[in-house]
Design a protein around this motif. Sequence first.
Motif, PDB file in Angstrom:
ATOM      1  N   ASP A  44     -10.753   7.199   9.101  1.00 21.34           N
ATOM      2  CA  ASP A  44     -11.047   5.800   9.400  1.00 21.34           C
ATOM      3  C   ASP A  44     -10.409   4.854   8.380  1.00 21.34           C
ATOM      4  N   ASP A  45      -9.452   5.369   7.613  1.00 17.49           N
ATOM      5  CA  ASP A  45      -8.759   4.556   6.616  1.00 17.49           C
ATOM      6  C   ASP A  45      -7.489   3.966   7.223  1.00 17.49           C
ATOM      7  N   GLU A  46      -7.329   2.659   7.124  1.00 13.01           N
ATOM      8  CA  GLU A  46      -6.221   1.987   7.800  1.00 13.01           C
ATOM      9  C   GLU A  46      -4.859   2.433   7.280  1.00 13.01           C
ATOM     10  N   GLU A  47      -4.720   2.626   5.980  1.00 13.24           N
ATOM     11  CA  GLU A  47      -3.432   3.050   5.429  1.00 13.24           C
ATOM     12  C   GLU A  47      -3.087   4.468   5.875  1.00 13.24           C
ATOM     13  N   THR A  48      -4.077   5.342   5.870  1.00 15.87           N
ATOM     14  CA  THR A  48      -3.861   6.711   6.341  1.00 15.87           C
ATOM     15  C   THR A  48      -3.416   6.705   7.798  1.00 15.87           C
ATOM     16  N   LEU A  49      -4.111   5.930   8.619  1.00 14.19           N
ATOM     17  CA  LEU A  49      -3.774   5.878  10.043  1.00 14.19           C
ATOM     18  C   LEU A  49      -2.393   5.280  10.271  1.00 14.19           C
ATOM     19  N   ARG A  50      -2.044   4.251   9.532  1.00 14.75           N
ATOM     20  CA  ARG A  50      -0.731   3.636   9.704  1.00 14.75           C
ATOM     21  C   ARG A  50       0.378   4.635   9.386  1.00 14.75           C
TER      22      ARG A  50
ATOM     23  N   SER B  38     -20.701  19.662  16.690  1.00 17.61           N
ATOM     24  CA  SER B  38     -21.929  20.449  16.663  1.00 17.61           C
ATOM     25  C   SER B  38     -23.035  19.684  17.366  1.00 17.61           C
ATOM     26  N   PRO B  39     -23.856  20.380  18.175  1.00 16.54           N
ATOM     27  CA  PRO B  39     -24.982  19.702  18.823  1.00 16.54           C
ATOM     28  C   PRO B  39     -26.172  19.492  17.896  1.00 16.54           C
ATOM     29  N   SER B  40     -26.047  19.902  16.639  1.00 13.81           N
ATOM     30  CA  SER B  40     -27.159  19.751  15.705  1.00 13.81           C
ATOM     31  C   SER B  40     -27.544  18.281  15.558  1.00 13.81           C
ATOM     32  N   PRO B  41     -28.841  17.976  15.579  1.00 17.22           N
ATOM     33  CA  PRO B  41     -29.267  16.588  15.391  1.00 17.22           C
ATOM     34  C   PRO B  41     -28.961  16.063  13.996  1.00 17.22           C
ATOM     35  N   PHE B  42     -28.590  16.960  13.087  1.00 16.46           N
ATOM     36  CA  PHE B  42     -28.290  16.557  11.714  1.00 16.46           C
ATOM     37  C   PHE B  42     -26.802  16.282  11.490  1.00 16.46           C
ATOM     38  N   THR B  43     -25.996  16.424  12.549  1.00 13.64           N
ATOM     39  CA  THR B  43     -24.571  16.145  12.447  1.00 13.64           C
ATOM     40  C   THR B  43     -24.332  14.678  12.118  1.00 13.64           C
ATOM     41  N   ASN B  44     -23.457  14.415  11.145  1.00 14.54           N
ATOM     42  CA  ASN B  44     -23.104  13.039  10.793  1.00 14.54           C
ATOM     43  C   ASN B  44     -22.087  12.523  11.804  1.00 14.54           C
ATOM     44  N   VAL B  45     -22.502  11.556  12.604  1.00 19.31           N
ATOM     45  CA  VAL B  45     -21.641  11.065  13.674  1.00 19.31           C
ATOM     46  C   VAL B  45     -21.185   9.625  13.448  1.00 19.31           C
ATOM     47  N   ASP B  46     -21.528   9.066  12.296  1.00 22.37           N
ATOM     48  CA  ASP B  46     -21.285   7.639  12.081  1.00 22.37           C
ATOM     49  C   ASP B  46     -19.810   7.276  12.020  1.00 22.37           C
ATOM     50  N   VAL B  47     -18.946   8.215  11.669  1.00 19.25           N
ATOM     51  CA  VAL B  47     -17.533   7.903  11.445  1.00 19.25           C
ATOM     52  C   VAL B  47     -16.738   7.765  12.742  1.00 19.25           C
ATOM     53  N   PHE B  48     -17.196   8.368  13.824  1.00 21.96           N
ATOM     54  CA  PHE B  48     -16.330   8.546  14.985  1.00 21.96           C
ATOM     55  C   PHE B  48     -15.979   7.242  15.702  1.00 21.96           C
ATOM     56  N   VAL B  49     -16.959   6.424  16.007  1.00 20.64           N
ATOM     57  CA  VAL B  49     -16.685   5.179  16.730  1.00 20.64           C
ATOM     58  C   VAL B  49     -15.800   4.236  15.908  1.00 20.64           C
ATOM     59  N   PRO B  50     -16.124   3.958  14.633  1.00 24.45           N
ATOM     60  CA  PRO B  50     -15.218   3.113  13.836  1.00 24.45           C
ATOM     61  C   PRO B  50     -13.813   3.693  13.724  1.00 24.45           C
ATOM     62  N   ALA B  51     -13.715   5.009  13.609  1.00 27.32           N
ATOM     63  CA  ALA B  51     -12.392   5.632  13.489  1.00 27.32           C
ATOM     64  C   ALA B  51     -11.568   5.424  14.756  1.00 27.32           C
ATOM     65  N   TYR B  52     -12.169   5.632  15.916  1.00 27.77           N
ATOM     66  CA  TYR B  52     -11.412   5.444  17.153  1.00 27.77           C
ATOM     67  C   TYR B  52     -11.039   3.981  17.373  1.00 27.77           C
ATOM     68  N   LYS B  53     -11.887   3.056  16.947  1.00 33.12           N
ATOM     69  CA  LYS B  53     -11.517   1.641  17.040  1.00 33.12           C
ATOM     70  C   LYS B  53     -10.276   1.362  16.194  1.00 33.12           C
ATOM     71  N   LYS B  54     -10.234   1.936  14.993  1.00 34.10           N
ATOM     72  CA  LYS B  54      -9.079   1.721  14.117  1.00 34.10           C
ATOM     73  C   LYS B  54      -7.849   2.460  14.634  1.00 34.10           C
ATOM     74  N   ILE B  55      -8.041   3.629  15.229  1.00 32.26           N
ATOM     75  CA  ILE B  55      -6.908   4.358  15.799  1.00 32.26           C
ATOM     76  C   ILE B  55      -6.256   3.528  16.907  1.00 32.26           C
ATOM     77  N   LEU B  56      -7.053   2.984  17.810  1.00 33.79           N
ATOM     78  CA  LEU B  56      -6.500   2.179  18.894  1.00 33.79           C
ATOM     79  C   LEU B  56      -5.823   0.917  18.363  1.00 33.79           C
ATOM     80  N   ALA B  57      -6.436   0.275  17.384  1.00 35.12           N
ATOM     81  CA  ALA B  57      -5.836  -0.928  16.809  1.00 35.12           C
ATOM     82  C   ALA B  57      -4.517  -0.613  16.118  1.00 35.12           C
TER      83      ALA B  57
END
Length: 222
Positions: free
Chosen positions: A55-61, A78-97
């Motif tokens: 989700d880092d802009e320089e890395t993605l560029r 992983s279907p575990s309820p303890f999976t950290n999922v916070d990064v995915f939506v912001p990352a895909y927004k930055k990937i598309l941008a």
Amino acid sequence: MGVGKLLVFGATSATGQLIVRRALELGWQVTVCGRRTLPEHSANADIKTVEGPIDDEETLREAISGQDVIISVFGPSSPSPFTNVDVFVPAYKKILATMRNEGVGRIIALSTLSVNDPEDRFSLLRWLLATALWAIAHKVWKAVNDISKVFEEEGDDIDWTLFRVGFLANGPRLRPIHGYVGDGTLGMYLRRADIAEWTLTQADKSPPEFVHRRPGICSVNV
């Protein structure tokens, strides 16, 4: 389009490794990008590696600039309820941008059959599985569906395809087919090697197929 420059997100995963290996066999110029790089990728002169937060802009560029196609199998693994999922939506927004800013127009990204598509029909099995995921690992279910919304709401000018998968398995390639839930052809079983074959076949299509669509894919015997 012909074989060209390919970026793979999620290349350290079991599925991503197969995509990279098959892409090299087919002659793609491969770049991998992620928080870490596998030793076999960094040691391979035919693979360009870009290491950093997804989700880092320089890395993605650095990773996205100059690519012809992106295949992403980056997402909740992983279907575990303890999976950290916070990064995915912001990352895909930055990937598309970043794709938009760098003039890269094609991405084929992993989703699951928990995500609905207008072409789906009712399937009791899919309903039971999606309901179970919603109840047991709601954060994972929500992340997968929110990723789909990102593409729909922010990808109007991007040729995106979300390919949806069910139960994944290892093993040699069978034959990947695509379809929609309840159409009488789409099953729930899919080998990872068939994901590599299907996504790379789609990456090579010109004009692209399944633009702004969410086909399901499954494996069948040859």
